[in-house]
Design an enzyme around this catalytic site. Sequence first.
Site, PDB file in Angstrom:
ATOM      1  CG  HIS A 275      39.382  31.126  39.285  1.00 51.30           C
ATOM      2  ND1 HIS A 275      39.831  32.706  39.730  1.00 51.30           N
ATOM      3  CD2 HIS A 275      40.417  30.336  39.845  1.00 51.30           C
ATOM      4  CE1 HIS A 275      40.738  32.693  40.480  1.00 51.30           C
ATOM      5  NE2 HIS A 275      41.168  31.429  40.622  1.00 51.30           N
TER       6      HIS A 275
ATOM      7  CG  HIS B 277      44.589  33.706  42.193  1.00 50.47           C
ATOM      8  ND1 HIS B 277      45.584  33.434  41.100  1.00 50.47           N
ATOM      9  CD2 HIS B 277      43.945  32.587  42.301  1.00 50.47           C
ATOM     10  CE1 HIS B 277      45.246  32.123  40.830  1.00 50.47           C
ATOM     11  NE2 HIS B 277      44.362  31.711  41.545  1.00 50.47           N
TER      12      HIS B 277
END
Length: 329
Positions: free
Chosen positions: A57, A219
Amino acid sequence: MGKKLINDPDNVVQEMIEGIVMASSQRLEKLDSYNIVVRKDAPVEKVGLVSGGGSGHEPAHAGYVGQGMLDAAVAGDVFTSPTPDAVFEAIKTVDSGNGVLLIIKNYTGDIMNFEMAAEMAEAEGIEVDQVVVNDDVAVEDSLYTTGRRGVAGTVFVHKIAGAKAAQGADLKEVKRSAEKVIKNVRTKGMAINPCQLPAAEKSTFSLEEDEMEMGIGIHGEPGTEKTKLKNVDQIVELLLADILSDLEVEAEEKVALMINGMGGTPLMELYIANRKANQLLKSKEIEIYKTYVGEFMTSLEMEGLSITILKLDDDLINLLEAESEINLL
């Protein structure tokens, strides 16, 4: 299999963390035996702030470690929660006797592991509290979540809580500021192309050339619906409509606007999206106090974007404007 600029897939997180620390070696360090980035001057005489989660991320979360924001970021494997012992290590490192606040994104694994770490720390006499960020309006429950997911709005929690802690506020006050952000921040994202994990044979979901996915998480999981690809103005309209139907913003109220790239989206496209978001908010007489365009919470090389709106009052504006050595926010 997609191409990646990596060495051994098993070592990507450790090598990334080492590279992050080398890029800011005057102020950051990596803890021995753990993929944890901490401030070099930790512990600082204030409430400690720890966040983290799965890797992939970036710049979240290690990019937000520094004066005025986080004291430590714990990196799990790609899209995988960090272990309780790693989080515990981070808590011990940043605790100055003033307590530690954990900023957790609402994913089942993250919550479980951070809470176990908090119990371990409390057993050693460290005061620990936590907040759970759940800013995603797309889904109530998902593959990894009970309730709403925590996504790009988490970065505003880092900033506001970090500013409050830097002012010398106590643990309860820092938590209260973090919860105020959580109550007033909403996000929704979309993608035109998925991402692929470093060791995986294929992408996390599939899209035809003329399809897009609305309501994606961070995700690599698919979103709420596949639809025919629309132009970016139409996409921004759809995302903002869902955000504003959930977060009531009156005319003349002030907001911070974040246009967040998911990792593979050119800045050109993010600025075009920002143009439309600004036009739409202004047409509703909502005052955009500050705009952020860039990559703040990504999903490897996913092509797409998310929009975050944070409703502001004078208190939040002061904390948002507080000095920090993190120039991303």
